[in-house]
Design an enzyme around this catalytic site. Sequence first.
Site, PDB file in Angstrom:
ATOM      1  N   TRP A 156      13.849  -6.394  14.526  1.00  0.00           N
ATOM      2  CA  TRP A 156      14.716  -6.121  13.379  1.00  0.00           C
ATOM      3  C   TRP A 156      13.920  -6.001  12.099  1.00  0.00           C
ATOM      4  O   TRP A 156      14.217  -6.660  11.114  1.00  0.00           O
ATOM      5  CB  TRP A 156      15.751  -7.245  13.220  1.00  0.00           C
ATOM      6  CG  TRP A 156      16.767  -7.254  14.305  1.00  0.00           C
ATOM      7  CD1 TRP A 156      17.257  -6.193  14.972  1.00  0.00           C
ATOM      8  CD2 TRP A 156      17.427  -8.410  14.834  1.00  0.00           C
ATOM      9  NE1 TRP A 156      18.192  -6.596  15.894  1.00  0.00           N
ATOM     10  CE2 TRP A 156      18.306  -7.953  15.832  1.00  0.00           C
ATOM     11  CE3 TRP A 156      17.357  -9.792  14.566  1.00  0.00           C
ATOM     12  CZ2 TRP A 156      19.112  -8.806  16.562  1.00  0.00           C
ATOM     13  CZ3 TRP A 156      18.168 -10.640  15.283  1.00  0.00           C
ATOM     14  CH2 TRP A 156      19.039 -10.151  16.284  1.00  0.00           C
ATOM     15  N   HIS A 177      21.405  -7.512   9.958  1.00  0.00           N
ATOM     16  CA  HIS A 177      22.660  -7.694  10.698  1.00  0.00           C
ATOM     17  C   HIS A 177      23.609  -8.495   9.807  1.00  0.00           C
ATOM     18  O   HIS A 177      23.217  -8.959   8.728  1.00  0.00           O
ATOM     19  CB  HIS A 177      22.431  -8.376  12.047  1.00  0.00           C
ATOM     20  CG  HIS A 177      21.620  -9.647  11.996  1.00  0.00           C
ATOM     21  ND1 HIS A 177      21.393 -10.449  13.096  1.00  0.00           N
ATOM     22  CD2 HIS A 177      20.990 -10.278  10.970  1.00  0.00           C
ATOM     23  CE1 HIS A 177      20.665 -11.496  12.739  1.00  0.00           C
ATOM     24  NE2 HIS A 177      20.394 -11.417  11.477  1.00  0.00           N
ATOM     25  N   ARG A 203      17.994  -1.225   8.814  1.00  0.00           N
ATOM     26  CA  ARG A 203      16.809  -1.469   9.639  1.00  0.00           C
ATOM     27  C   ARG A 203      15.788  -0.368   9.383  1.00  0.00           C
ATOM     28  O   ARG A 203      16.148   0.804   9.225  1.00  0.00           O
ATOM     29  CB  ARG A 203      17.169  -1.525  11.123  1.00  0.00           C
ATOM     30  CG  ARG A 203      17.954  -2.791  11.438  1.00  0.00           C
ATOM     31  CD  ARG A 203      18.253  -2.973  12.898  1.00  0.00           C
ATOM     32  NE  ARG A 203      19.263  -4.044  13.056  1.00  0.00           N
ATOM     33  CZ  ARG A 203      19.824  -4.377  14.184  1.00  0.00           C
ATOM     34  NH1 ARG A 203      19.485  -3.753  15.307  1.00  0.00           N
ATOM     35  NH2 ARG A 203      20.717  -5.341  14.223  1.00  0.00           N
ATOM     36  N   GLN A 217      28.082  -3.278  10.615  1.00  0.00           N
ATOM     37  CA  GLN A 217      28.365  -4.204  11.702  1.00  0.00           C
ATOM     38  C   GLN A 217      29.648  -4.938  11.369  1.00  0.00           C
ATOM     39  O   GLN A 217      30.045  -5.025  10.202  1.00  0.00           O
ATOM     40  CB  GLN A 217      27.236  -5.232  11.867  1.00  0.00           C
ATOM     41  CG  GLN A 217      26.037  -4.710  12.639  1.00  0.00           C
ATOM     42  CD  GLN A 217      25.095  -5.821  13.093  1.00  0.00           C
ATOM     43  OE1 GLN A 217      25.171  -6.955  12.620  1.00  0.00           O
ATOM     44  NE2 GLN A 217      24.199  -5.490  14.003  1.00  0.00           N
ATOM     45  N   VAL A 260      22.519 -17.843  19.567  1.00  0.00           N
ATOM     46  CA  VAL A 260      23.624 -18.213  20.473  1.00  0.00           C
ATOM     47  C   VAL A 260      23.057 -18.741  21.782  1.00  0.00           C
ATOM     48  O   VAL A 260      21.925 -18.409  22.173  1.00  0.00           O
ATOM     49  CB  VAL A 260      24.554 -17.003  20.762  1.00  0.00           C
ATOM     50  CG1 VAL A 260      25.394 -16.659  19.546  1.00  0.00           C
ATOM     51  CG2 VAL A 260      23.764 -15.805  21.238  1.00  0.00           C
ATOM     52  N   ALA A 314      30.366 -16.587  18.493  1.00  0.00           N
ATOM     53  CA  ALA A 314      30.108 -15.536  17.512  1.00  0.00           C
ATOM     54  C   ALA A 314      29.948 -14.221  18.249  1.00  0.00           C
ATOM     55  O   ALA A 314      29.616 -14.201  19.434  1.00  0.00           O
ATOM     56  CB  ALA A 314      28.843 -15.855  16.716  1.00  0.00           C
TER      57      ALA A 314
HETATM   58  N1  PHE Z   1      23.472  -9.882  15.160  1.00  0.00           N
HETATM   59  C1  PHE Z   1      23.292  -9.359  16.487  1.00  0.00           C
HETATM   60  C2  PHE Z   1      22.655  -7.968  16.379  1.00  0.00           C
HETATM   61  O1  PHE Z   1      22.503  -7.447  15.327  1.00  0.00           O
HETATM   62  C3  PHE Z   1      24.601  -9.272  17.253  1.00  0.00           C
HETATM   63  C4  PHE Z   1      25.188 -10.609  17.552  1.00  0.00           C
HETATM   64  C5  PHE Z   1      26.067 -11.197  16.673  1.00  0.00           C
HETATM   65  C6  PHE Z   1      24.895 -11.267  18.745  1.00  0.00           C
HETATM   66  C7  PHE Z   1      26.616 -12.425  16.974  1.00  0.00           C
HETATM   67  C8  PHE Z   1      25.450 -12.467  19.053  1.00  0.00           C
HETATM   68  C9  PHE Z   1      26.319 -13.042  18.161  1.00  0.00           C
HETATM   69  O2  PHE Z   1      22.322  -7.376  17.365  1.00  0.00           O
END
Ligand code: PHE
Length: 346
Positions: A156, A177, A203, A217, A260, A314
């Site tokens: 990222w 994100h 990005r 997002q 997570v 999440a």
């Molecule tokens: N933030 C992650 C992404 O950009 C997506 C994600 C959000 C994954 C929340 C798990 C929980 O790919």
Amino acid sequence: MQEQLDDIRRKALDELAQISNVGDLDEWRVNHLGRNGSLTTVLRQVGSLAPDERKEAGANGNKTKTLLETSLEKRTEEITNLVLEEKLKNDRIDVTLPGTPLMQGRMHPTMQTIQEITNAFVAMGFQILEGPEVEWDYYNFEALNIPPGHPARDMWNTFWVDYEDKDGNRPMLLRTHTSPMQVRTMENREPPVRVVIPGRCYRYEATDATHESSFFQIEGLTVGEGITFADLKGTLYEFARRIFGMDRQIRFRCDYFPFVEPGVDMSIDCFNCQGKGCRVCSSTGWIEIMGAGMVHPEVLRRVGYDPEKYTGFAFGMGPERIAMLRHGIEDIRLFYSNDIRFLQQF
Ligand code: PHE
């Protein structure tokens, strides 16, 4: 004298009938009825006639004068009406003519999709929040279990803001994100938390048909007592049915996101071919639509939530990708090239 009067009358009335504008009427009045006008000149001679002729000539003269005056009045009215009629005819508006069309604006397809998706979550009791696009390294990475040197940072990479702290570090960036809003939300509220956060992300990316350097997002977060993976599945299943149709099947596979545990990616069976395999699902029957997982205990601890007491899940998804799937759009760059021919279709 009678002859003179007859002449004047005939001539004057003839002329009057030819006149077609108000300015000429006045000239006519001066010529015949004015101080040196033809009739006035003749009438002036009445006084010098013999008494027996005078009476008759006077009466005839006055009769002629009255006739010319009333004729003038009548003609004036006629001409005024004619002019008015002409004006009305020219000014008439044809209400049956088509109007000048106005370009009508509409919501951008990305915004339409975001609204539909967030509405689905609002119906399930979620609140909508928004957060900053310029973010601290701490929220974008650190607080999400991505310390300096973590390989997830390479995945990222982004645009760093040209700002140095006193140690010479550059701690500000355009968020990669919407997940930093998980941390900001939990810092600011006590559980239970149930929010969706749409927003723009960035990005440092070579753009192609499926990648843009700026995109949206939608983040989701819920934390409370006794929330399990079954709640994650139930909630996201309900979302998929609301957005992609009542018959959707969902599939979870293990995936890795540092913030997570366990982490998954979620797919739906292809709404286009009902899972048989087609162009939309690249012949796999499944379409990946988001990342998700149970909020990592370390993330909870850092914001001051007791991970022994609270759990949560999440998720994060890309609305452009979802719009592409639903409308069969083949290139994400179309969303932001401002081509009206594309945008008008939605
Ligand atoms: N933030 C992650 C992404 O950009 C997506 C994600 C959000 C994954 C929340 C798990 C929980 O790919």
